[in-house]
Design an enzyme around this catalytic site. Structure first.
Site, PDB file in Angstrom:
ATOM      1  CG  ASP A   1      42.882  33.074  29.942  1.00 22.25           C
ATOM      2  OD1 ASP A   1      43.417  32.641  31.239  1.00 22.25           O
ATOM      3  OD2 ASP A   1      42.488  34.388  29.880  1.00 22.25           O
TER       4      ASP A   1
ATOM      5  N   GLY B   1      56.019  42.896  29.123  1.00 20.30           N
ATOM      6  CA  GLY B   1      55.181  42.109  30.227  1.00 20.30           C
ATOM      7  C   GLY B   1      53.934  42.165  29.843  1.00 20.30           C
TER       8      GLY B   1
ATOM      9  CD  GLU C   1      32.767  37.717  40.832  1.00 24.57           C
ATOM     10  OE1 GLU C   1      33.049  37.765  39.599  1.00 24.57           O
ATOM     11  OE2 GLU C   1      31.780  37.640  41.203  1.00 24.57           O
TER      12      GLU C   1
ATOM     13  CB  ILE D   1      34.372  42.668  36.048  1.00 25.01           C
ATOM     14  CG1 ILE D   1      35.344  43.342  35.297  1.00 25.01           C
ATOM     15  CG2 ILE D   1      32.988  43.041  35.707  1.00 25.01           C
ATOM     16  CD1 ILE D   1      35.383  43.255  33.672  1.00 25.01           C
TER      17      ILE D   1
ATOM     18  N   GLY E   1      38.978  39.307  36.040  1.00 22.99           N
ATOM     19  CA  GLY E   1      39.636  39.890  37.008  1.00 22.99           C
ATOM     20  C   GLY E   1      38.698  40.616  38.130  1.00 22.99           C
TER      21      GLY E   1
ATOM     22  CB  THR F   1      51.121  38.995  40.142  1.00 18.20           C
ATOM     23  OG1 THR F   1      52.534  38.797  39.555  1.00 18.20           O
ATOM     24  CG2 THR F   1      50.926  40.174  39.871  1.00 18.20           C
ATOM     25  CB  VAL F   2      46.999  37.188  42.330  1.00 14.96           C
ATOM     26  CG1 VAL F   2      45.483  37.528  42.673  1.00 14.96           C
ATOM     27  CG2 VAL F   2      46.702  37.619  40.648  1.00 14.96           C
TER      28      VAL F   2
ATOM     29  N   GLY G   1      45.899  41.617  36.622  1.00 20.70           N
ATOM     30  CA  GLY G   1      46.729  42.715  37.129  1.00 20.70           C
ATOM     31  C   GLY G   1      46.555  42.488  38.638  1.00 20.70           C
TER      32      GLY G   1
ATOM     33  CE  LYS H   1      40.226  34.532  32.171  1.00 17.70           C
ATOM     34  NZ  LYS H   1      41.139  35.604  31.540  1.00 17.70           N
TER      35      LYS H   1
END
Lengths: 430, 430
Positions: free
Chosen positions: B199, B185, B127, B134, B132, B13-14, B300, B203
């Protein structure tokens, strides 16, 4: 680790904050970044007054030229657009990098100053000029560099936001809140720069220029302030689910750039509506990242100084590595096609009519709006008559053309049922 | 303008988002930054599947070594902590700079990877690993570099925030919202990494390490997830003026560092409480700048890719100027004294007791709390009895010691009037 010599020119509120950080946080900065910042000179006409900072011996001077010569980086914190401009040009031409927080100077003379920096191969950074301590310029220039910027909406003036917050919370009128804000030191004795929207416009010019790759000027931005805003509008807006904020708005609609400053209705549950008091916030919408928001103190000694010192550190890194202009202070390169005149914009609108309490008024207004393809989204008419027998009628529209709106309001304004001019505010969906 | 050759390893996806930007926004990026990015290779085991991106001929490969050799910058987007680790080390040791979004890998092996980058004189940027799109890591490392960081509170996991938002809005229970999120999803088939807080903890480790100058590990962070959160707690919290958010919290109290992840009550009118759905937000409090907040899409394809490409641009600038490690990927340097064990923290607390509806219960509870110096700020007891005859009793406390709280709850838990274990949540004032 190389030492970077810093001269501060202008020992006012922000100057004292910068000196505070240079003296108090030097160890943190050196540990975190490897850059050792040394305060070399502080130049000001008045070097007697106590600013609440203990300054090392031999640092204070009234001679700005000496301060420039002694420094690797010159910090301009004088304000205004005459002496500040001269001093920055003098420093740049002497091969010194410069940091400034002077938005008025940049909005008016940015192009000239950046050219001088480029020619001399040095940096001219200005993080503190927009959003105080918020690192918004770095975000636009680096953090979001992969994006086309489609929209920026910012609460950029703490004084206006403070006044609007208090008007809403206390159901108070503009004049009395302004007077109180002046007493408390939140507004200047001459508040025009803030409340007439010019300070927000300076910052809007800077953000738009960075987003679009051309340094714009004050003539390119449409400016309406909050001066004399009617508290009734704040209350009707609240009833409809909105708050009024003074926004700097930049939009890129297929290459046509809108740049405007005006009081704006934003939905109460949006992030930007919840930015209160003296805080600032900037919403940046990129084509890839979507909607982002950057929030923090837009003014004040320490917050603004935080941004100034971040710039000094960046320049320090450039001096250590010999890479001035690695990130250019302004990169020319047209990322837009043309400026949109106000007539061309589309917006949702808030309209408050003050009308006779008689039959046919709503019909008359809605007929004219409809003839100009302006569709009503909601309408507030309360069983309430003002002392003079007039009634308020509030209309919120769907998106419509500013040009059509102007024409419609001209026609409606000529109808005999009006008791006062129509109040128009714009709505922004954020 | 020098061309920077980019290889993307991992075409998920990314990865597809990064390719999108490299192909679609190359002109904007070149205009804005002067850096020309050229997609050289995309390596993946599966190079047949359509990702909705038109890839130039000769770019796709199944050979990651070839992709590394062909590149100036290698983008690791495989995920996981085994192959990804090998590939990053291989790239760094081949003298290539690396960009990754892999928070799990960094939380577990950050120290090793940064050391390899340092040794090889290249960059390793990340980053996209937190928040994400930001640009929060750049903000911590550069924009706020003049500050001691006193506190960070972040909504760092979009899945959890989406579940909490829906539970609140729909008065729905955890299990049904999770099941629906999985269908849509927004949550993985195996949701543990998200809902058990790991998760967010990854972070939090990254942010804390940047703030403190030591690369921490997962053992240093206290982790509680939202798994099985009772919707009644969301409703009682709302009645008391709070929302429940899963926060990563980092606090520096006179050099003692707290690092914890848990569901947290935050005041409904705070900025952080208004971050909804899949959005992320990080509040950073510096000693100079005060409170700042950074908000945007935490995940995303495009938002994460925006952050990845910002890193590529930064590395591109470093390659052009020959200044790799100008901003080190991680700068060692102790900005704290020690880690606080959980027993040592102070917090406000939300306690929900499930008790018999009989005299003496409130007296019994409040007596024990008081003996442990825990002061009650408010108490909710409604005229309402559950099916089993028990009643809920909700207590919000003033700041108290976690150690005293544990001891008090042990004593209260042993009292005969309890019908179910006490539910403890922490309150954070933001």
């Amino acid at each position: 680790m190389k030492e970077v010599k810093v001269s501060v020119i202008g020992f006012g509120t922000v100057g004292a904050g910068v000196v505070d950080i240079l003296l108090g946080n030097a160890d943190v900065i050196a540990t975190r970044t490897g850059v050792v910042l040394k305060l070399t000179r502080i130049a000001d006409l008045d070097i007697k007054r106590d600013r609440g900072v203990k300054v090392p011996d031999g640092v204070l001077t009234t001679d700005s030229t000496e301060a420039i010569e002694a420094a690797d980086v010159v910090i301009e914190l004088i304000g205004g657009t005459t002496i500040a401009r001269k001093i920055i040009l003098q420093a740049l031409n002497a091969g010194k990098s410069v940091v400034t927080a002077n938005k008025a100077l940049l909005a008016h003379y940015g192009a000239e100053l950046f050219e001088a920096a480029r020619k001399n191969g040095v940096d001219l950074f200005y993080e503190a000029s927009v959003g105080g301590g918020i690192p918004i310029i770095k975000a636009l220039r680096e953090g979001l560099a992969a994006n086309r910027i489609n929209r920026i909406c910012g609460i950029l003036n703490g004084t206006c936001n403070y006044i609007l917050t208090r008007m809403e919370n206390e159901h108070a009128d503009f004049a009395s809140v302004l007077a109180d804000a002046q007493k408390l030191g939140y507004a200047e004795a001459n508040p025009s720069l803030d409340i007439d929207g010019f300070d927000t416009a300076h910052k809007t010019v800077i953000l738009a220029s960075l987003a679009c790759g051309r340094w714009f000027g004050m003539d390119d931005v449409h400016v309406e302030g909050i001066n004399g805003l009617d508290s009734r509008d704040i209350e009707y807006a609240a009833k409809a689910g909105y708050r009024i904020k003074l926004l700097g708005i930049i939009k890129n609609i297929n290459g046509a750039i809108q740049m405007r400053v005006h009081p704006t209705l934003v939905a109460t549950d949006s992030m930007i509506a919840n930015i209160s008091d003296v805080f600032n916030g900037v919403m940046v919408e990129g084509d890839m990242v979507g909607r982002t928001l950057f929030y923090g103190r837009g003014a004040g000694r320490q917050a603004t100084a935080s941004a100034v010192v971040a710039d000094i550190i960046d320049i320090g890194r450039n001096l250590i590595y010999g890479t001035s202009q690695r990130v250019p202070c302004f990169k020319e390169g047209q990322l837009y096609e043309r400026l949109s005149p106000m007539d061309e914009i589309e917006s949702r609108y808030y309209l408050r009519f003050t009308v006779d309490d008689c039959p046919g008024v709503v019909a008359g207004i809605s007929k004219i709006l409809s003839e100009h393809s302006i569709s009503i989204a909601s309408l507030i008419q309360e069983e309430h008559t003002d002392a003079d027998g007039s009634v308020p009628l509030v209309v919120l529209t769907h998106p419509a053309s500013e040009k059509e709106m102007k024409q419609a309001l001209e026609k409606i304004g000529a109808m005999p049922f009006n008791r006062a001019p129509v109040r128009l505010l714009r709505i922004e969906t954020i």
